[in-house]
Motif scaffolding. Structure first.
Motif, PDB file in Angstrom:
ATOM      1  N   GLN A   1      26.206 -14.000  27.787  1.00  0.00           N
ATOM      2  CA  GLN A   1      26.249 -14.889  26.616  1.00  0.00           C
ATOM      3  C   GLN A   1      27.639 -14.938  26.005  1.00  0.00           C
ATOM      4  OE1 GLN A   1      22.875 -14.730  23.726  1.00  0.00           O
ATOM      5  NE2 GLN A   1      22.039 -13.195  25.114  1.00  0.00           N
ATOM      6  N   LEU A   2      28.311 -13.798  25.925  1.00  0.00           N
ATOM      7  CA  LEU A   2      29.670 -13.766  25.385  1.00  0.00           C
ATOM      8  C   LEU A   2      30.601 -14.633  26.218  1.00  0.00           C
ATOM      9  CD1 LEU A   2      30.011  -9.965  24.513  1.00  0.00           C
ATOM     10  CD2 LEU A   2      30.175 -11.855  22.883  1.00  0.00           C
ATOM     11  N   PHE A   3      30.468 -14.552  27.530  1.00  0.00           N
ATOM     12  CA  PHE A   3      31.307 -15.347  28.422  1.00  0.00           C
ATOM     13  C   PHE A   3      31.092 -16.833  28.176  1.00  0.00           C
ATOM     14  CE2 PHE A   3      32.457 -17.507  32.315  1.00  0.00           C
ATOM     15  CZ  PHE A   3      33.586 -16.842  32.747  1.00  0.00           C
ATOM     16  N   ARG A   4      29.831 -17.239  28.054  1.00  0.00           N
ATOM     17  CA  ARG A   4      29.531 -18.657  27.872  1.00  0.00           C
ATOM     18  C   ARG A   4      29.971 -19.157  26.497  1.00  0.00           C
ATOM     19  NH1 ARG A   4      23.413 -19.425  29.407  1.00  0.00           N
ATOM     20  NH2 ARG A   4      23.285 -17.242  28.782  1.00  0.00           N
ATOM     21  N   ILE A   5      29.921 -18.292  25.481  1.00  0.00           N
ATOM     22  CA  ILE A   5      30.381 -18.689  24.147  1.00  0.00           C
ATOM     23  C   ILE A   5      31.883 -18.954  24.154  1.00  0.00           C
ATOM     24  CG2 ILE A   5      30.827 -17.792  21.819  1.00  0.00           C
ATOM     25  CD1 ILE A   5      28.066 -16.513  21.910  1.00  0.00           C
ATOM     26  N   VAL A   6      32.642 -18.086  24.811  1.00  0.00           N
ATOM     27  CA  VAL A   6      34.096 -18.230  24.834  1.00  0.00           C
ATOM     28  C   VAL A   6      34.526 -19.464  25.629  1.00  0.00           C
ATOM     29  CG1 VAL A   6      36.252 -17.174  25.615  1.00  0.00           C
ATOM     30  CG2 VAL A   6      34.525 -15.769  24.477  1.00  0.00           C
ATOM     31  N   PHE A   7      33.825 -19.729  26.718  1.00  0.00           N
ATOM     32  CA  PHE A   7      34.255 -20.818  27.610  1.00  0.00           C
ATOM     33  C   PHE A   7      33.297 -22.015  27.593  1.00  0.00           C
ATOM     34  CE2 PHE A   7      35.886 -16.852  29.564  1.00  0.00           C
ATOM     35  CZ  PHE A   7      37.248 -17.118  29.454  1.00  0.00           C
TER      36      PHE A   7
END
Length: 428
Positions: A349-355
């Motif tokens: 989820q963190l990855f998708r939020i950033v990118f």
């Protein structure tokens, strides 16, 4: 107040009095209108000013429940802004504004200021209209924002206004988050308050958020404040003593969130309770404040008569095992919520939020799964993972390529930290 005037009869006057603390002081600023003028801004944060009085000739008063916010009235610049009696026109009525400072002898209590608005007439309607207009203007300014208060010089001071963060962006177990929000929603309902009152039960709710640093305890607390449109009062117990703590709790509004960070500090200071009997009774106030909050002082603040009903208490700690059972017993803490290190789902989820602004959503989803598979589960906090992603925020491929080196680096830093802590313990 009704008094005899020069008109040969009685000239009725309605006086509306407010009591402000220095935090909620009246300030003056120049406006940008074509004609030179000064704007009177009566800034009253949160729900600190609700009960106003309309004084009558017989000395009786009638409580008026109003929440004043900002007074925006244009007056000539020739009027001094240094605690004047200010006369101005509002809706064809001539109003008088006065401000008097009321000093307190106690070092723990703020200097209060009594502000009065008065006008000639038999009705206070024009004054209520003025305050209602202020309230509307101020609420418009706060739309989408959360007021954050912190302690400065032993007093609550507004530190910032934060844009509200949607609860959907808080990375936390969905089921636990939903249950928490439902519990708070139920508690804040007016019917719940009446239910507590009828049964003589104190209308309070307490939550303990515990887990390693960087797992989102404070972030969730701020998001809850924004979600329920409540001001949040943040207090680090290491920065105050017992006396100031009691004063701070007595000054909280009825509806707010009080966030006590790192409450294990009070348990660590428990020995202070035993040592207090042997301390010098003539110690200065500064020395006593420096001792920090004791467990008994914290419990007294939580349960004392000065502790406001209707508030939500949130405590956070990185070390739940250090907390005294008396502090987190039912009645003080109603729910305990654990925060864990980042699992694969949180990392993804963190990855998708950033990118998430990438043009190819399917590609970002695929890379997110790849990234999450490279970061060891339950070893790093969400804050640590986010720091890596922000370092490579312009390139998801770069973030993936840098995972291995980042993991090795953070592990080495943690090993060195443990060695240093171990050497200090050994030296003692």
């Amino acid at each position: 107040m009704i008094g005899r005037g020069g008109c040969g009869g009685f000239c009725p006057s309605v006086i509306l009095k407010l009591t402000l603390y220095r935090t909620f002081a009246i300030t003056f600023s120049h406006s940008s209108y074509s004609s030179p003028s000064t704007t009177i801004m009566v800034i009253t944060r949160s729900q600190a000013l609700k009960h106003l009085r309309s004084e009558k000739s017989d000395g009786s008063t009638r409580a008026e429940v109003v929440t004043p916010r900002i007074v925006d009235v244009h007056i000539p610049t020739r009027i001094s802004s240094d605690r004047p009696p200010v006369r101005f026109w509002y809706k064809n009525h001539r109003l008088v504004y006065r401000r008097v400072e009321k000093k307190s002898d106690s070092p723990w209590f703020r200097t209060a200021e009594e502000v009065s608005l008065s006008c000639l007439g038999r009705s206070s309607r024009v004054l209520k209209d003025l305050l209602e207009e202020c309230r509307r203007n101020y609420l418009a300014e706060l739309q989408g924002k959360t007021l954050v208060f912190e302690v400065k010089h032993g007093k609550w001071e507004q530190s910032t206004k934060r844009c509200r963060r949607e609860m959907s962006t808080v990375l936390f177990d969905a089921e636990t988050k939903a249950a928490l929000l439902n519990d708070i929603t139920s508690f804040l309902d007016q019917e719940t308050r009446e239910w507590y009152t009828k049964r003589g039960i104190l209308y309070k709710r307490g939550y303990l958020l515990y887990g390693p640093p960087g797992t989102g305890k404070s972030s969730l607390s701020l998001s809850i404040a924004g979600h329920f449109d409540l001001d949040i009062y943040i207090l680090n117990l290491a920065s105050v003593g017992d006396g100031i703590l009691a004063s701070l709790f007595s000054r909280l509004p009825q509806h707010c969130i009080i966030l006590l960070e790192d409450v294990d500090v009070a348990t660590q200071n428990r020995s202070t309770d035993k040592e207090a009997a042997h301390s010098n009774s003539s110690a200065s106030l500064t020395d006593k404040q420096a001792e920090g909050v004791t467990l008994s002082g914290l419990l007294n603040a939580l349960d004392g008569v000065g502790s406001q009903e209707g508030r939500l208490l949130i405590m956070t700690t990185n070390y739940i095992e250090r907390l005294d059972d008396a502090l987190i017993r039912p009645g003080r803490i109603d729910q305990k919520i654990e925060f864990r290190l980042a699992d694969m789902g949180i990392i993804n989820q963190l990855f998708r939020i950033v990118f998430k602004d990438g043009k190819d959503g399917k590609k970002i989803e695929r890379l997110g799964h790849e990234f999450a598979g490279l970061v060891p589960e339950l070893e790093f906090s969400p804050a640590e993972v986010l720091s890596l992603l922000l370092e490579h925020r312009t390139s998801p491929e770069s973030a993936i390529a840098g995972v291995e080196a980042w993991v090795a680096k953070v592990r080495e830093e943690k090993r060195n930290k443990l060695k240093r802590e171990g050497s200090w313990v050994h030296s003692e």
